[in-house]
Write an enzyme that holds these catalytic residues in place. Sequence first.
Site, mmCIF file in Angstrom:
data_model
loop_
_atom_site.group_PDB
_atom_site.id
_atom_site.type_symbol
_atom_site.label_atom_id
_atom_site.label_comp_id
_atom_site.label_asym_id
_atom_site.label_seq_id
_atom_site.Cartn_x
_atom_site.Cartn_y
_atom_site.Cartn_z
ATOM 1 C CE1 TYR A 195 13.900 -10.438 -5.875
ATOM 2 C CE2 TYR A 195 15.242 -12.414 -5.628
ATOM 3 C CZ TYR A 195 14.037 -11.812 -5.943
ATOM 4 O OH TYR A 195 12.966 -12.589 -6.314
ATOM 5 C CB VAL A 210 2.029 -3.301 -3.520
ATOM 6 C CG1 VAL A 210 0.857 -4.016 -4.168
ATOM 7 C CG2 VAL A 210 3.360 -3.783 -4.072
ATOM 8 C CE LYS A 244 11.168 -11.584 -3.562
ATOM 9 N NZ LYS A 244 9.680 -11.528 -3.579
#
Length: 251
Positions: A149, A59, A153
């Site tokens: 991260y 993706v 997110k």
Amino acid sequence: MADKVVLVTGAGSGIGEATARRFSLDGYAVVLAGRTRAKLERVAADLPADRALVVEADVSDEEACIFLINRTLERFGRLDVLVNNAGVHASGPVAEAKTADWRKVMGTDLDGVFFLTRAAVPQLVSTQGSIVNVSSVSGLGGDWDMSIYNAAKGAVTNFTRALAMELGPKGVRVNAVNPALTLTDMTKDMKNDETLMAKIRERTPLRRPADPDDIADVIAFLASHDARYVTGVNLPVDGGLSASNGQPPQA
């Protein structure tokens, strides 16, 4: 749900696998997407053959996302639910972080959500469908030594809100789940660390980490008719972890 189609990324293991299985039980045709065909085919082998499609795709590649949507339409003719689940992880002090780690996490966890959502929106508008993003409690607050991260997110969390506002007038709902530690292949090093697991159990009111099915069931709810008036929500699925103000137990 006989005529409904869901596309799940990262469907070869963990939350994605559990989600694909749950939607299949609910009667959806399921498109299983991921980078490793063998993993996807293992999951698909347990689903009705005429209602499961495996598509190998990364993706983080814009063209792969366009191909994924086109392949879905070729096989099933429609798309009702998009579950942006594919994700990778990186940790460590920012001063020691490698640019390659930043690019890898942002490519899958953020770019992939954008690329696939952009390609899917016209179809979701036509079916009055919905999007469920798999963010994290790491997208709601900071963690120790997990800045890359957290950044990815956190962006998914706010992208979910903004997209809900944009697409709501067009009949498309957009929500996210924000899990805490979930026992998957990606977290196997953590779950083998008993000291860490003891700390997690102590900090979590329900006294256990999540199982993939715990998350998949909430994803299915957010995509369902029961959640028809729910959009723009980032829902913690964390055993109560984010309910705390951070203070240690008093007794």
